[in-house]
Enzyme design. Structure first.
Site, PDB file in Angstrom:
ATOM      1  CE1 TYR A 138      -8.836   0.931  -5.536  1.00 32.33           C
ATOM      2  CE2 TYR A 138     -11.053   1.274  -4.701  1.00 32.33           C
ATOM      3  CZ  TYR A 138      -9.723   0.974  -4.481  1.00 32.33           C
ATOM      4  OH  TYR A 138      -9.283   0.720  -3.195  1.00 32.33           O
ATOM      5  CB  SER A 173     -12.222  -1.157  -1.650  1.00 30.12           C
ATOM      6  OG  SER A 173     -12.681   0.165  -1.469  1.00 30.12           O
TER       7      SER A 173
HETATM    8  P1  NAD Z   1      -0.493   2.178  -1.112  1.00 35.20           P
HETATM    9  O1  NAD Z   1      -0.330   2.976  -2.347  1.00 35.20           O
HETATM   10  O2  NAD Z   1       0.281   2.534   0.100  1.00 35.20           O
HETATM   11  O3  NAD Z   1      -0.272   0.626  -1.377  1.00 35.20           O
HETATM   12  C1  NAD Z   1      -0.446   0.022  -2.611  1.00 35.20           C
HETATM   13  C2  NAD Z   1       0.718  -0.896  -2.776  1.00 35.20           C
HETATM   14  O4  NAD Z   1       0.593  -1.575  -4.014  1.00 35.20           O
HETATM   15  C3  NAD Z   1       2.028  -0.131  -2.792  1.00 35.20           C
HETATM   16  O5  NAD Z   1       2.978  -0.821  -2.008  1.00 35.20           O
HETATM   17  C4  NAD Z   1       2.391  -0.130  -4.259  1.00 35.20           C
HETATM   18  O6  NAD Z   1       3.778  -0.045  -4.486  1.00 35.20           O
HETATM   19  C5  NAD Z   1       1.831  -1.471  -4.670  1.00 35.20           C
HETATM   20  N1  NAD Z   1       1.649  -1.573  -6.099  1.00 35.20           N
HETATM   21  C6  NAD Z   1       0.898  -0.796  -6.909  1.00 35.20           C
HETATM   22  N2  NAD Z   1       1.034  -1.201  -8.179  1.00 35.20           N
HETATM   23  C7  NAD Z   1       1.873  -2.262  -8.148  1.00 35.20           C
HETATM   24  C8  NAD Z   1       2.406  -3.109  -9.145  1.00 35.20           C
HETATM   25  N3  NAD Z   1       2.088  -2.964 -10.437  1.00 35.20           N
HETATM   26  N4  NAD Z   1       3.258  -4.082  -8.769  1.00 35.20           N
HETATM   27  C9  NAD Z   1       3.598  -4.247  -7.472  1.00 35.20           C
HETATM   28  N5  NAD Z   1       3.129  -3.477  -6.488  1.00 35.20           N
HETATM   29  C10 NAD Z   1       2.273  -2.502  -6.834  1.00 35.20           C
HETATM   30  O7  NAD Z   1      -2.035   2.195  -0.794  1.00 35.20           O
HETATM   31  P2  NAD Z   1      -2.934   1.368   0.229  1.00 35.20           P
HETATM   32  O8  NAD Z   1      -4.033   2.297   0.557  1.00 35.20           O
HETATM   33  O9  NAD Z   1      -2.133   0.740   1.291  1.00 35.20           O
HETATM   34  O10 NAD Z   1      -3.539   0.236  -0.719  1.00 35.20           O
HETATM   35  C11 NAD Z   1      -3.412  -1.140  -0.468  1.00 35.20           C
HETATM   36  C12 NAD Z   1      -4.649  -1.872  -0.927  1.00 35.20           C
HETATM   37  O11 NAD Z   1      -5.738  -1.442  -0.091  1.00 35.20           O
HETATM   38  C13 NAD Z   1      -5.070  -1.556  -2.354  1.00 35.20           C
HETATM   39  O12 NAD Z   1      -5.509  -2.733  -2.996  1.00 35.20           O
HETATM   40  C14 NAD Z   1      -6.216  -0.583  -2.184  1.00 35.20           C
HETATM   41  O13 NAD Z   1      -7.113  -0.635  -3.248  1.00 35.20           O
HETATM   42  C15 NAD Z   1      -6.819  -1.094  -0.895  1.00 35.20           C
HETATM   43  N6  NAD Z   1      -7.661  -0.112  -0.199  1.00 35.20           N
HETATM   44  C16 NAD Z   1      -7.146   1.058   0.238  1.00 35.20           C
HETATM   45  C17 NAD Z   1      -7.963   1.958   0.883  1.00 35.20           C
HETATM   46  C18 NAD Z   1      -7.477   3.283   1.388  1.00 35.20           C
HETATM   47  O14 NAD Z   1      -8.312   4.144   1.737  1.00 35.20           O
HETATM   48  N7  NAD Z   1      -6.200   3.518   1.485  1.00 35.20           N
HETATM   49  C19 NAD Z   1      -9.313   1.659   1.073  1.00 35.20           C
HETATM   50  C20 NAD Z   1      -9.801   0.443   0.609  1.00 35.20           C
HETATM   51  C21 NAD Z   1      -8.961  -0.433  -0.024  1.00 35.20           C
END
Ligand code: NAD
Length: 260
Positions: A155, A142
């Site tokens: 986080y 991130s």
């Molecule tokens: P999201 O909530 O759509 O995806 C997160 C995924 O992780 C989901 O599919 C969820 O079911 C899964 N997950 C969470 N806990 C879990 C567990 N205990 N076991 C199995 N699966 C689990 O959100 P996203 O934004 O697509 O996030 C994906 C990654 O990207 C994350 O690591 C997040 O920190 C990172 N990220 C997101 C953003 C943003 O702005 N959306 C920015 C930077 C980084």
């Protein structure tokens, strides 16, 4: 280019993980989708992706905060599709709260899901990658792996830790045909971001309708959300042969956030 490679994408039933899984399947990878639970919805996601891409797509349930679940999933993935060539550590959760009010349970869950799972998955794939002299490990970190924001102690700590682990993994595998990198997105509109709007409003003391402009997009000079497709294209590039000399890097894709 990536045809026939076996890819595991953790947390791939929504958002960035789903986009990366789809993009890898489009490249001909055989993909393992992962989520906490196997449901009718995950089965239709799997079937739709397999039909749309023509690639083999399977689903393994595992709660990524639990070591035994991770070990079972990684063993199942290799048993069903063969040794893992590409590991995308994507599963992640967020919790927004001032440190004094941050519960220990929330801290433990964020660290286990966002950081400790990366260690266990990496540990599981390295022996076969080293033996075959090829591997790609892509950690979805991130912008919060590079800079901090208030109210996101667990986080930010987990994502900074992920970059440290990325560097160690890269150094330990540098002569083995394996790369390990961290992708560092700014805000991407996904369920993870949608779910934090109310908590951000409460922590910052502003109404929810002001959160997008005044909190989420404020540090992003482009004033636009990064897209899932942009993150997926970067992951495909890192997995390709063109990415073979990029290792140990934390690559920002955040609209200029960390240029400030
Ligand atoms: P999201 O909530 O759509 O995806 C997160 C995924 O992780 C989901 O599919 C969820 O079911 C899964 N997950 C969470 N806990 C879990 C567990 N205990 N076991 C199995 N699966 C689990 O959100 P996203 O934004 O697509 O996030 C994906 C990654 O990207 C994350 O690591 C997040 O920190 C990172 N990220 C997101 C953003 C943003 O702005 N959306 C920015 C930077 C980084």
């Amino acid at each position: 280019m990536l045809s026939g490679k076996v890819a595991v994408v953790t947390g791939s039933t929504s958002g960035i993980g789903l986009g990366i899984a789809r993009a890898l399947a489009m490249q001909g990878c055989r993909v393992v989708l992962n989520g906490r639970r196997q449901t009718e919805e995950t089965e239709s996601l799997r079937a739709e992706m397999a039909a749309a891409t023509g690639s083999e797509v399977i689903f393994h349930r595992a709660d990524m905060s639990k070591v035994s679940d991770i070990e079972t999933m990684m063993a199942g993935a290799s048993r069903d599709l063969g040794p893992v060539d590409i590991l995308v550590n994507n599963a992640g959760v967020q919790h927004v709260s001032p440190i004094e009010e941050f519960s220990t349970a929330a801290w433990d869950l964020v660290l286990a899901t966002n950081l400790t799972s990366v260690f266990h998955c990496t540990k599981a794939v390295l022996p076969a990658m080293k033996q075959r002299g090829w591997g790609r490990i892509i950690n979805i970190a991130s912008a919060h792996a590079l800079v901090a924001s208030p109210f996101k102690s667990a986080y930010v700590a987990a994502k900074h830790g992920m970059v440290g682990l990325t560097k160690v993994t890269a150094l330990e595998t540098a002569e083995k045909g394996i790369t390990c990198n961290a992708i560092c997105p700014g805000y991407v509109w996904t369920p993870l971001v949608e779910k934090q709007i109310e908590d951000q409003a409460r922590s910052h003391g502003i109404p929810a309708e002001r959160v997008v402009r005044e909190v989420l997009l404020a540090p992003q000079p482009t004033r636009e959300f990064v897209t899932v497709e942009e993150c997926a294209a970067l992951a495909v590039f890192l997995a390709s042969d063109a990415g073979k000399s990029i290792t140990g890097a934390a690559i920002p894709i955040e609209g200029g956030w960390t240029a400030r």
